[in-house]
Scaffold this active site. Structure first.
Site, PDB file in Angstrom:
ATOM      1  N   ASP A 267     -10.316 -13.460 -22.991  1.00 33.09           N
ATOM      2  CA  ASP A 267     -11.020 -14.679 -23.048  1.00 33.09           C
ATOM      3  C   ASP A 267     -10.771 -15.392 -24.083  1.00 33.09           C
ATOM      4  O   ASP A 267     -11.280 -16.626 -24.411  1.00 33.09           O
ATOM      5  CB  ASP A 267     -12.491 -14.457 -22.697  1.00 33.09           C
ATOM      6  N   GLU A 272      -6.581 -20.594 -30.940  1.00 30.01           N
ATOM      7  CA  GLU A 272      -7.337 -21.568 -30.083  1.00 30.01           C
ATOM      8  C   GLU A 272      -7.384 -22.887 -30.758  1.00 30.01           C
ATOM      9  O   GLU A 272      -7.803 -23.003 -31.895  1.00 30.01           O
ATOM     10  CB  GLU A 272      -8.671 -20.917 -29.756  1.00 30.01           C
ATOM     11  N   HIS A 290     -11.988 -18.886 -22.995  1.00 30.91           N
ATOM     12  CA  HIS A 290     -13.235 -18.701 -23.876  1.00 30.91           C
ATOM     13  C   HIS A 290     -14.481 -19.339 -23.202  1.00 30.91           C
ATOM     14  O   HIS A 290     -15.072 -20.166 -23.604  1.00 30.91           O
ATOM     15  CB  HIS A 290     -12.873 -19.449 -25.516  1.00 30.91           C
ATOM     16  N   ILE A 291     -14.782 -18.574 -22.163  1.00 35.00           N
ATOM     17  CA  ILE A 291     -15.596 -19.260 -21.165  1.00 35.00           C
ATOM     18  C   ILE A 291     -16.908 -18.087 -21.057  1.00 35.00           C
ATOM     19  O   ILE A 291     -17.625 -18.017 -20.159  1.00 35.00           O
ATOM     20  CB  ILE A 291     -15.284 -19.429 -19.651  1.00 35.00           C
TER      21      ILE A 291
END
Length: 316
Positions: A267, A272, A290-291
């Site tokens: 994730d 990023e 990235h949730i």
């Protein structure tokens, strides 16, 4: 009353709480490169993981009184420097724990039943090669009875343990600091059961786990690199829903290619918002952007907790 910039957004519940307390909340995002020239218009800023509050921004905005982080980790904020300058720094470490833990198991269920691969291939091959795909996915496994190792036994690690215990898994837990191995599971009807996880050294955990979930803060040296992968069982599953950088991504790719790691669920990523392309295209990796905390329930809890922290601060 304070003027607050919620630069990465805030749940309507949190915004409403702040406004009812008499504060002004601006939810329009200011790009990172413009913050230094505009943040002095505000008394406080709230961020999630996108906006960075570093020394240079803190120095450029002497009117700022509070920095709020909606979520757990504060590696995008120079916390000690801010505190040294007299700013309050607050976050909401407990609000998103359950949502992150559930995402860990979303990845694990995906891996043990090949959903990540099936969802890629069924739209393309499902009509002509249905039986071939059915045969390809016949070696699924169950989580019950397997061992999950949890690296980092803070709030999120404990929530992962609760789900694992509820599924009938054995839990090995490791943390740099001593911790209470007892966890309390709550079921429908408000019934509760207390169970214990097994404390383990990092080496014991790596050697004996069928599944490994990482829940450590940002680190200078990855928690899992080539040496750590070498200790693991052949065919281990690895999930990272904590921070990019806690797993050496190149070492992970090597372990996936060799079969040492059968599956990874990611994730979070080192680079990023531009993750390594080899990870994004790897057939043995389940991916989310990235949730971990991105559920309606978690965002509502985060917004309310963050709002109350800000209200309490400006009430003093």
């Amino acid at each position: 009353m304070a003027k607050i910039l919620a630069n990465d957004g805030i749940d309507p519940v949190g915004k409403s709480l702040l406004e009812r307390a008499g504060h002004t909340v601006d939810t329009q995002n200011i790009p990172q490169d413009q913050l230094a020239s505009r943040l002095n218009e505000y008394d406080a800023i709230t961020v999630r993981s996108a906006t960075k509050v570093r020394k240079d921004l803190i120095d450029a905005t002497p009117n700022l009184k509070l920095i709020g982080r909606g979520g757990v980790g504060m590696d995008n904020i120079d916390v000690e420097y801010a505190k040294g300058k007299g700013l309050a720094v607050v976050n909401t470490p407990a609000s998103s724990s359950l949502s992150v833990a559930e995402l860990v198991f979303a990845h694990l269920f995906t891996g043990v039943r090949f959903l990540h691969d099936a969802n890629r291939k069924m739209p393309i091959e499902g009509t002509d090669k249905f039986n071939d795909l059915k045969k390809a996915y016949t070696k699924g496994i169950e989580l019950r009875g397997k061992t999950i190792g949890i690296l980092g036994f803070g709030r999120i690690g404990r929530e992962v343990a609760k789900i694992a215990l509820g599924l009938g898994m054995e839990v090995l837990a490791y943390d740099l600091y001593d911790f209470n191995p007892e966890v309390e599971l709550t079921f429908m009807g408000a019934s509760k059961v207390k169970l214990h996880v097994k404390k383990a050294s990092k080496e014991e955990l790596l050697k004996n786990s069928d599944f490994i979930s990482v829940h450590t803060p940002a680190v200078e040296k990855p928690e899992l690199g080539a040496a750590e992968f070498a200790l693991m069982k052949d065919g281990v599953f690895v999930v990272n829903a904590s921070r990019g950088g806690v797993i050496d991504e190149n070492a992970l790719l090597t372990a996936l290619e060799s079969g040492k790691v059968a599956f990874a669920g990611l994730d979070v990523f080192e680079n990023e918002p531009k993750p390594l392309e080899a990870l994004l295209k790897h057939p043995k990796i389940s991916l989310t952007p990235h949730i971990g905390a991105s559920t309606g329930e978690a965002q509502e809890r985060i917004g309310a907790e963050l709002a109350n922290l800000i209200i309490d601060f400006f009430r003093k």
